[in-house]
Write a protein that holds these residues in place. Structure first.
Motif, mmCIF file in Angstrom:
data_model
loop_
_atom_site.group_PDB
_atom_site.id
_atom_site.type_symbol
_atom_site.label_atom_id
_atom_site.label_comp_id
_atom_site.label_asym_id
_atom_site.label_seq_id
_atom_site.Cartn_x
_atom_site.Cartn_y
_atom_site.Cartn_z
ATOM 1 N N LYS A 10 39.533 -27.487 77.186
ATOM 2 C CA LYS A 10 40.734 -27.536 76.351
ATOM 3 C C LYS A 10 41.745 -26.558 76.909
ATOM 4 O O LYS A 10 41.382 -25.524 77.451
ATOM 5 N N PRO A 11 43.009 -26.873 76.753
ATOM 6 C CA PRO A 11 44.009 -25.887 77.160
ATOM 7 C C PRO A 11 43.978 -24.688 76.215
ATOM 8 O O PRO A 11 43.408 -24.767 75.140
ATOM 9 N N ALA A 12 44.580 -23.605 76.639
ATOM 10 C CA ALA A 12 44.610 -22.399 75.809
ATOM 11 C C ALA A 12 45.186 -22.718 74.430
ATOM 12 O O ALA A 12 46.200 -23.375 74.316
ATOM 13 N N SER A 13 44.499 -22.269 73.378
ATOM 14 C CA SER A 13 44.984 -22.536 72.029
ATOM 15 C C SER A 13 45.706 -21.302 71.510
ATOM 16 O O SER A 13 45.401 -20.179 71.876
ATOM 17 N N SER A 14 46.672 -21.498 70.664
ATOM 18 C CA SER A 14 47.375 -20.342 70.125
ATOM 19 C C SER A 14 47.054 -20.162 68.644
ATOM 20 O O SER A 14 47.402 -19.173 68.046
ATOM 21 N N GLY A 15 46.364 -21.126 68.030
ATOM 22 C CA GLY A 15 46.105 -21.031 66.599
ATOM 23 C C GLY A 15 44.679 -20.662 66.307
ATOM 24 O O GLY A 15 44.155 -19.680 66.804
ATOM 25 N N ASP A 16 44.037 -21.467 65.479
ATOM 26 C CA ASP A 16 42.670 -21.256 65.062
ATOM 27 C C ASP A 16 41.742 -21.363 66.282
ATOM 28 O O ASP A 16 41.971 -22.166 67.160
ATOM 29 N N GLY A 17 40.714 -20.543 66.308
ATOM 30 C CA GLY A 17 39.772 -20.597 67.418
ATOM 31 C C GLY A 17 40.132 -19.587 68.490
ATOM 32 O O GLY A 17 41.224 -19.029 68.501
ATOM 33 N N LEU A 63 40.491 -13.692 76.737
ATOM 34 C CA LEU A 63 40.317 -14.245 75.395
ATOM 35 C C LEU A 63 41.698 -14.460 74.797
ATOM 36 O O LEU A 63 42.539 -13.561 74.841
ATOM 37 N N GLU A 64 41.929 -15.644 74.250
ATOM 38 C CA GLU A 64 43.226 -15.935 73.642
ATOM 39 C C GLU A 64 43.039 -16.396 72.210
ATOM 40 O O GLU A 64 42.186 -17.244 71.927
ATOM 41 N N HIS A 65 43.842 -15.811 71.330
ATOM 42 C CA HIS A 65 43.765 -16.163 69.913
ATOM 43 C C HIS A 65 45.076 -15.815 69.235
ATOM 44 O O HIS A 65 45.584 -14.697 69.418
ATOM 45 N N VAL A 123 37.206 -23.444 74.086
ATOM 46 C CA VAL A 123 37.638 -23.000 72.755
ATOM 47 C C VAL A 123 36.430 -22.870 71.838
ATOM 48 O O VAL A 123 35.604 -23.785 71.741
ATOM 49 N N PHE A 124 36.320 -21.722 71.187
ATOM 50 C CA PHE A 124 35.218 -21.470 70.246
ATOM 51 C C PHE A 124 35.768 -21.331 68.834
ATOM 52 O O PHE A 124 36.783 -20.680 68.606
ATOM 53 N N HIS A 125 35.063 -21.955 67.893
ATOM 54 C CA HIS A 125 35.366 -21.804 66.469
ATOM 55 C C HIS A 125 34.089 -21.303 65.834
ATOM 56 O O HIS A 125 33.129 -22.055 65.708
ATOM 57 N N GLY A 126 34.046 -20.041 65.468
ATOM 58 C CA GLY A 126 32.844 -19.508 64.843
ATOM 59 C C GLY A 126 31.610 -19.688 65.711
ATOM 60 O O GLY A 126 30.510 -19.861 65.195
#
Ligand code: NI
Ligand code: MN
Length: 270
Positions: A29-36, A49-51, A263-266
């Protein structure tokens, strides 16, 4: 996200994953700026790490890193740089990167003092003008940090690791360079870990056997091996993957490719 919502969204994600056949290969996934939290390995112990629009580098060994797919010139932004200890393959380009991006450098007290003596400007140091040390937590916009002990050496100060807890609930433990030690269990109890980033390369740190045993104490959802495949270290993560199946079959071991963002979510990638 509260725990129940997280468990529920995990169930949904797992149902979607089981329904598709895309289980074997982790999704890019491309770099996320929101959740995750987007995790990118840059070889050795270097991670990005991007968040929430913030970018954190850990141990930014870019120049001279045999497995780093980018150059210092490719990095345009950094908000924080975390350094685990004062060895060349961890300090890396810290001072140059901080100067060019304005990032705040976090490391132990003595290492930050050495960086300042070597030209790190005062504006790149935390309020108070000092490094930090093991104990308590530090709160920032979008994440908090806990410095953990690490059993290793360092040319200045004591080596450490970091548990980084992001505002979406994702918790990432970067162990730094370390042998196995029983307080990993204590820290993981105080600050539950979703993603454990562990050195497995032997010689200077845990080998595959110790790293796999450490999973019994850390109990993460996902484990990511680092500090291998370079110099004279263990060439691959194959033995760690094998040993982890024995010690912690419930843990998802992800062998990353340098340069790809996951991308990691929890703790679960999707
Ligand atoms: Ni080291
Ligand atoms: Mn090292």
């Amino acid at each position: 996200m509260n725990r129940l919502t997280r468990i529920f969204s995990f169930i949904i994600v797992m149902s979607v994953i089981s329904a598709s056949t895309a289980f074997a290969a982790p999704a890019q996934k491309p770099a996320s700026s929101g959740d995750g939290v987007t995790v990118t390995w840059l070889g050795q112990s270097a991670f990005k790490l991007e968040h929430g629009g913030k970018t954190i580098f850990i141990d930014p060994f870019i120049t001279g890193n045999p497995n780093c797919p980018i150059t210092l010139g490719d990095i345009k932004t950094a908000d924080y740089i975390l350094v685990t200890h004062d060895h060349f393959d961890h300090v890396g380009d810290t001072i140059e990167l901080a100067k060019k991006t304005g990032a705040i450098v976090i490391a132990n007290y003595d290492t930050v003092a050495k960086f300042q003596a070597n030209g790190l400007p005062p504006e790149n140091v935390l309020l108070g003008g000092f490094g930090r040390n093991v104990g308590g937590s530090m709160d920032f916009d979008g994440f908090s940090l806990v410095m953990t002990p690490a059993i290793h050496s360092s040319a200045s100060g004591s080596p450490c690791g970091y548990i980084i807890r992001f505002s979406d609930g994702t918790s990432i433990y970067h162990a730094g360079d370390t042998g196995i030690f029983s307080d990993m269990e204590l820290y993981a109890r105080l600050y539950p870990v979703d993603v454990a980033i562990l050195p497995i390369g032997n010689i200077m740190t845990m080998d595959a056997f110790q790293a796999a045993e450490s999973l019994r104490m850390i109990r993460p959802k996902t484990a990511i091996p680092m500090h291998y495949g370079s110099f004279f270290l263990e060439p691959s993560a194959d033995e760690f993957v094998k040993q982890a199946k024995r010690t912690a079959p419930e843990v998802d071991v992800m062998v990353l490719t340098p340069g790809q963002g996951y991308v990691f979510h929890g703790g679960r990638h999707k």
